[in-house]
Design a protein around this motif. Structure first.
Motif, PDB file in Angstrom:
ATOM      1  N   VAL A  30      13.449  -3.812  -7.195  1.00 37.95           N
ATOM      2  CA  VAL A  30      12.375  -3.523  -7.540  1.00 37.95           C
ATOM      3  C   VAL A  30      12.482  -2.118  -8.343  1.00 37.95           C
ATOM      4  O   VAL A  30      11.707  -2.352  -9.064  1.00 37.95           O
ATOM      5  N   PRO A  31      12.965  -1.377  -7.776  1.00 42.13           N
ATOM      6  CA  PRO A  31      13.079   0.148  -8.530  1.00 42.13           C
ATOM      7  C   PRO A  31      14.201  -0.142  -9.647  1.00 42.13           C
ATOM      8  O   PRO A  31      14.930  -0.879 -10.060  1.00 42.13           O
ATOM      9  N   ASP A  32      13.893  -0.202 -11.118  1.00 41.76           N
ATOM     10  CA  ASP A  32      14.568   0.892 -12.290  1.00 41.76           C
ATOM     11  C   ASP A  32      15.145   1.562 -12.400  1.00 41.76           C
ATOM     12  O   ASP A  32      14.996   2.547 -11.855  1.00 41.76           O
ATOM     13  N   ILE A  33      15.765   1.990 -13.782  1.00 39.68           N
ATOM     14  CA  ILE A  33      16.187   2.680 -14.235  1.00 39.68           C
ATOM     15  C   ILE A  33      15.925   3.934 -14.051  1.00 39.68           C
ATOM     16  O   ILE A  33      16.339   5.313 -13.969  1.00 39.68           O
ATOM     17  N   ARG A  34      13.735   3.890 -14.398  1.00 37.56           N
ATOM     18  CA  ARG A  34      13.888   5.197 -14.627  1.00 37.56           C
ATOM     19  C   ARG A  34      13.401   5.748 -13.221  1.00 37.56           C
ATOM     20  O   ARG A  34      12.696   6.984 -13.275  1.00 37.56           O
ATOM     21  N   VAL A  35      13.761   5.374 -12.174  1.00 41.24           N
ATOM     22  CA  VAL A  35      13.218   5.528 -10.874  1.00 41.24           C
ATOM     23  C   VAL A  35      14.006   7.087 -10.931  1.00 41.24           C
ATOM     24  O   VAL A  35      14.287   8.022 -10.815  1.00 41.24           O
ATOM     25  N   TYR A  41      15.513  14.107 -14.214  1.00 46.29           N
ATOM     26  CA  TYR A  41      14.013  15.350 -14.800  1.00 46.29           C
ATOM     27  C   TYR A  41      13.283  15.828 -13.923  1.00 46.29           C
ATOM     28  O   TYR A  41      12.985  17.060 -14.297  1.00 46.29           O
ATOM     29  N   ALA A  42      13.149  15.584 -12.684  1.00 43.71           N
ATOM     30  CA  ALA A  42      12.050  15.925 -11.472  1.00 43.71           C
ATOM     31  C   ALA A  42      13.428  17.917 -11.358  1.00 43.71           C
ATOM     32  O   ALA A  42      12.412  18.825 -11.210  1.00 43.71           O
ATOM     33  N   PHE A  43      14.712  17.665 -11.082  1.00 45.33           N
ATOM     34  CA  PHE A  43      15.710  18.291 -11.383  1.00 45.33           C
ATOM     35  C   PHE A  43      15.608  20.056 -12.078  1.00 45.33           C
ATOM     36  O   PHE A  43      15.335  21.520 -12.511  1.00 45.33           O
ATOM     37  N   THR A  44      14.770  19.546 -13.417  1.00 49.44           N
ATOM     38  CA  THR A  44      14.128  20.024 -14.475  1.00 49.44           C
ATOM     39  C   THR A  44      13.348  20.627 -14.301  1.00 49.44           C
ATOM     40  O   THR A  44      12.787  21.300 -15.038  1.00 49.44           O
ATOM     41  N   LEU A  45      12.296  20.640 -13.232  1.00 52.01           N
ATOM     42  CA  LEU A  45      11.409  20.183 -13.206  1.00 52.01           C
ATOM     43  C   LEU A  45      10.319  20.445 -14.486  1.00 52.01           C
ATOM     44  O   LEU A  45       9.412  20.584 -15.405  1.00 52.01           O
ATOM     45  N   TYR A  46      10.789  19.150 -14.830  1.00 52.33           N
ATOM     46  CA  TYR A  46       9.954  17.491 -16.356  1.00 52.33           C
ATOM     47  C   TYR A  46       9.317  16.740 -15.953  1.00 52.33           C
ATOM     48  O   TYR A  46      10.012  15.990 -15.222  1.00 52.33           O
ATOM     49  N   PHE A  47       8.299  16.209 -16.158  1.00 49.26           N
ATOM     50  CA  PHE A  47       7.860  15.820 -15.275  1.00 49.26           C
ATOM     51  C   PHE A  47       6.150  14.736 -16.911  1.00 49.26           C
ATOM     52  O   PHE A  47       5.832  14.166 -16.188  1.00 49.26           O
ATOM     53  N   GLY A  48       6.786  15.160 -17.757  1.00 46.38           N
ATOM     54  CA  GLY A  48       6.455  14.743 -18.791  1.00 46.38           C
ATOM     55  C   GLY A  48       7.320  13.109 -19.268  1.00 46.38           C
ATOM     56  O   GLY A  48       5.527  12.220 -19.893  1.00 46.38           O
ATOM     57  N   LYS A  49       7.384  12.191 -18.762  1.00 51.10           N
ATOM     58  CA  LYS A  49       8.016  10.903 -18.296  1.00 51.10           C
ATOM     59  C   LYS A  49       7.383  10.319 -17.416  1.00 51.10           C
ATOM     60  O   LYS A  49       7.528   9.186 -16.752  1.00 51.10           O
ATOM     61  N   LEU A  50       6.786  10.816 -16.529  1.00 53.32           N
ATOM     62  CA  LEU A  50       6.258  10.590 -14.505  1.00 53.32           C
ATOM     63  C   LEU A  50       5.312   9.280 -15.253  1.00 53.32           C
ATOM     64  O   LEU A  50       3.888   9.830 -15.900  1.00 53.32           O
ATOM     65  N   GLU A  51       4.944   8.341 -14.885  1.00 57.24           N
ATOM     66  CA  GLU A  51       4.181   7.499 -15.354  1.00 57.24           C
ATOM     67  C   GLU A  51       3.570   6.708 -13.732  1.00 57.24           C
ATOM     68  O   GLU A  51       4.191   6.844 -12.468  1.00 57.24           O
ATOM     69  N   TRP A  52       2.482   5.891 -13.423  1.00 51.42           N
ATOM     70  CA  TRP A  52       1.896   5.772 -12.687  1.00 51.42           C
ATOM     71  C   TRP A  52       3.047   4.838 -11.690  1.00 51.42           C
ATOM     72  O   TRP A  52       3.082   4.260 -10.079  1.00 51.42           O
ATOM     73  N   ALA A  53       3.271   4.047 -12.650  1.00 48.78           N
ATOM     74  CA  ALA A  53       4.626   2.902 -12.463  1.00 48.78           C
ATOM     75  C   ALA A  53       5.509   3.180 -11.588  1.00 48.78           C
ATOM     76  O   ALA A  53       5.897   2.496 -10.323  1.00 48.78           O
ATOM     77  N   ILE A  54       5.913   4.545 -11.598  1.00 50.30           N
ATOM     78  CA  ILE A  54       7.465   4.867 -10.867  1.00 50.30           C
ATOM     79  C   ILE A  54       6.962   5.389  -9.608  1.00 50.30           C
ATOM     80  O   ILE A  54       7.695   4.953  -8.857  1.00 50.30           O
ATOM     81  N   PHE A  56       5.008   3.999  -7.222  1.00 48.04           N
ATOM     82  CA  PHE A  56       4.991   2.181  -6.928  1.00 48.04           C
ATOM     83  C   PHE A  56       6.518   2.125  -6.467  1.00 48.04           C
ATOM     84  O   PHE A  56       6.683   1.560  -5.454  1.00 48.04           O
ATOM     85  N   ARG A  57       7.604   2.241  -7.688  1.00 41.75           N
ATOM     86  CA  ARG A  57       8.849   2.245  -7.210  1.00 41.75           C
ATOM     87  C   ARG A  57       9.575   2.911  -6.573  1.00 41.75           C
ATOM     88  O   ARG A  57       9.846   2.549  -5.813  1.00 41.75           O
ATOM     89  N   VAL A  58       8.729   3.873  -6.263  1.00 39.02           N
ATOM     90  CA  VAL A  58       9.735   4.448  -5.273  1.00 39.02           C
ATOM     91  C   VAL A  58       8.462   5.050  -3.904  1.00 39.02           C
ATOM     92  O   VAL A  58       9.487   4.719  -2.508  1.00 39.02           O
ATOM     93  N   PHE A  59       7.813   4.144  -4.200  1.00 33.94           N
ATOM     94  CA  PHE A  59       7.210   3.767  -3.065  1.00 33.94           C
ATOM     95  C   PHE A  59       7.995   2.327  -2.046  1.00 33.94           C
ATOM     96  O   PHE A  59       8.120   2.233  -0.892  1.00 33.94           O
ATOM     97  N   CYS A  60       8.019   2.139  -2.630  1.00 32.17           N
ATOM     98  CA  CYS A  60       8.839   0.315  -3.071  1.00 32.17           C
ATOM     99  C   CYS A  60      10.091   0.940  -2.057  1.00 32.17           C
ATOM    100  O   CYS A  60      10.609   0.254  -1.164  1.00 32.17           O
ATOM    101  N   LEU A  61      10.994   1.789  -2.843  1.00 31.70           N
ATOM    102  CA  LEU A  61      12.321   2.067  -2.661  1.00 31.70           C
ATOM    103  C   LEU A  61      12.520   2.555  -1.042  1.00 31.70           C
ATOM    104  O   LEU A  61      12.827   2.629  -0.278  1.00 31.70           O
ATOM    105  N   ALA A  62      11.151   3.761  -0.875  1.00 33.77           N
ATOM    106  CA  ALA A  62      11.106   4.518   0.669  1.00 33.77           C
ATOM    107  C   ALA A  62      10.911   3.450   2.004  1.00 33.77           C
ATOM    108  O   ALA A  62      11.217   3.462   2.417  1.00 33.77           O
ATOM    109  N   GLY A  63       9.846   2.226   1.278  1.00 35.82           N
ATOM    110  CA  GLY A  63       9.641   1.054   2.369  1.00 35.82           C
ATOM    111  C   GLY A  63      11.248   0.966   2.535  1.00 35.82           C
ATOM    112  O   GLY A  63      11.161   0.174   3.402  1.00 35.82           O
ATOM    113  N   GLY A  64      11.707   0.374   1.673  1.00 36.16           N
ATOM    114  CA  GLY A  64      12.875  -0.902   2.167  1.00 36.16           C
ATOM    115  C   GLY A  64      14.070   0.076   2.647  1.00 36.16           C
ATOM    116  O   GLY A  64      14.866  -0.124   3.502  1.00 36.16           O
ATOM    117  N   LEU A  65      14.225   1.655   2.288  1.00 36.23           N
ATOM    118  CA  LEU A  65      15.179   1.923   3.507  1.00 36.23           C
ATOM    119  C   LEU A  65      14.693   2.089   4.720  1.00 36.23           C
ATOM    120  O   LEU A  65      15.149   1.929   5.411  1.00 36.23           O
TER     121      LEU A  65
END
Length: 97
Positions: A30-35, A41-54, A56-65
């Motif tokens: 489910v997750p792609d390279i954008r996750v 990017y979050a480590f550098t505190l840059y959130f300009g590329k954050l989209e709503w689809a990301i 959902f993919r992080v949510f699926c990743l957490a659910g899979g774990l």
């Protein structure tokens, strides 16, 4: 028909296999390279590329774990049918003595 018979003989094994397969799908497919990219990017505190689809993919990743942890717990900690029966027979033998 043979698959159904095999599932009836060993339902615990098939439940574990199904749990691990669902966890693998949710974590690997489910997750792609954008996750990880947005995680970097979050480590550098840059959130300009954050989209709503990301999200959902992080949510699926957490659910899979979580699903993988549940499958692992089921595989390790839930006693098998014959282990429960042996325990019952030991208890009955201890009471009889």
């Amino acid at each position: 028909m043979a698959v159904t018979a095999a599932m009836m003989l060993r339902p615990r094994m098939w439940q574990s296999v199904a749990g691990w397969m669902m966890a693998a799908v949710l974590v690997l497919l489910v997750p792609d390279i954008r996750v990880p990219q947005n995680g970097a990017y979050a480590f550098t505190l840059y959130f300009g590329k954050l989209e709503w689809a990301i999200g959902f993919r992080v949510f699926c990743l957490a659910g899979g774990l979580l699903w993988a942890m549940a499958a692992d717990h089921r595989q390790r900690c839930v006693p098998r049918r014959h282990e429960r029966t042996v325990g019952v027979y030991r208890t009955m033998a201890a009471i009889a003595v």
